[in-house]
Motif scaffolding. Structure first.
Motif, PDB file in Angstrom:
ATOM      1  N   TRP A   1       0.951  -1.173   0.158  1.00 59.83           N
ATOM      2  CA  TRP A   1       0.071  -0.236  -0.056  1.00 59.83           C
ATOM      3  C   TRP A   1       0.851   1.389   0.185  1.00 59.83           C
TER       4      TRP A   1
ATOM      5  N   GLU B   1     -13.236  -5.738  -0.292  1.00 54.45           N
ATOM      6  CA  GLU B   1     -12.973  -7.162  -0.392  1.00 54.45           C
ATOM      7  C   GLU B   1     -12.950  -7.995   0.902  1.00 54.45           C
TER       8      GLU B   1
ATOM      9  N   LYS C   1      -9.741   1.345  -0.565  1.00 55.25           N
ATOM     10  CA  LYS C   1     -11.084   0.894  -0.706  1.00 55.25           C
ATOM     11  C   LYS C   1     -11.181  -0.555  -1.357  1.00 55.25           C
ATOM     12  N   LYS C   2     -10.355  -0.598  -2.312  1.00 58.03           N
ATOM     13  CA  LYS C   2     -10.444  -2.314  -2.575  1.00 58.03           C
ATOM     14  C   LYS C   2     -10.216  -3.217  -1.368  1.00 58.03           C
TER      15      LYS C   2
ATOM     16  N   GLU D   1      -7.714   4.549  -3.572  1.00 55.75           N
ATOM     17  CA  GLU D   1      -8.258   3.381  -4.386  1.00 55.75           C
ATOM     18  C   GLU D   1      -7.800   1.866  -3.882  1.00 55.75           C
ATOM     19  N   THR D   2      -6.473   1.847  -3.497  1.00 61.41           N
ATOM     20  CA  THR D   2      -6.167   0.615  -3.003  1.00 61.41           C
ATOM     21  C   THR D   2      -6.670   0.313  -1.705  1.00 61.41           C
TER      22      THR D   2
ATOM     23  N   GLN E   1     -17.687   1.531   2.757  1.00 60.28           N
ATOM     24  CA  GLN E   1     -17.369   1.456   1.320  1.00 60.28           C
ATOM     25  C   GLN E   1     -17.894   0.238   0.812  1.00 60.28           C
TER      26      GLN E   1
END
Length: 151
Positions: free
Chosen positions: A33, A46, A41-42, A38-39, A105
């Motif tokens: 990271w 997940e 949030k993913k 964006e990373t 999110q």
């Protein structure tokens, strides 16, 4: 609006520690990271993590309305840059609202849900703006600025 919480915030002094805790957990999951939203949030989506209520991170949050919010581009701003700004003397006592950290999110079904909350987010607080080359070309960022300056 169960995903939206205007009454949760992150004390400025806690932001860097929260980011470090998230980075450590992402590292354990073998995710490199770099501080991008964006990373993060993913990872949150997940793993179905809502940091403000997750036992690993909830102690970094307070159940109080924010006094400052952030406006930035997800691709152009590193969240550690926000921590740097949050630690400045003029911001150190702020309670921050940051979309990727406060909004659940994995329960947002559309961006229209978020758009309908801008009055709540930007009223009666200061906005920490993080400019990059693309900021003024992004409709969402312009909408945030417009909402903040409307009053």
């Amino acid at each position: 609006m169960s995903w939206f919480h205007a009454d949760w915030s992150i004390p400025s002094k806690n932001l860097r520690s929260l980011l470090d805790a998230l980075k450590a957990d992402m590292s354990e999951a073998r995710i490199a990271w770099d501080g991008s939203s964006e990373t993060l949030k993913k990872f949150l989506v997940e793993n179905r993590i809502d940091p403000k209520v997750d036992r690993r991170y909830q102690h970094f949050f307070v159940s109080r309305r924010h006094t400052a919010t952030t406006s930035y581009t997800w691709r152009g701003t590193n969240l550690y840059q926000m921590a740097d700004k949050a630690e400045l003397p003029e911001n150190v006592n702020d309670l921050l609202w940051n979309d990727v950290l406060v909004v659940n999110q994995f329960s947002i079904s559309s961006s229209s849900q978020v758009i309908n909350t801008t009055d709540l987010i930007y009223s009666n607080c200061k906005v920490l703006v993080f400019l990059d080359k693309t900021y003024l070309g992004r409709a969402w960022c312009l909408a945030e600025c417009g909402q903040y300056t409307r009053d």
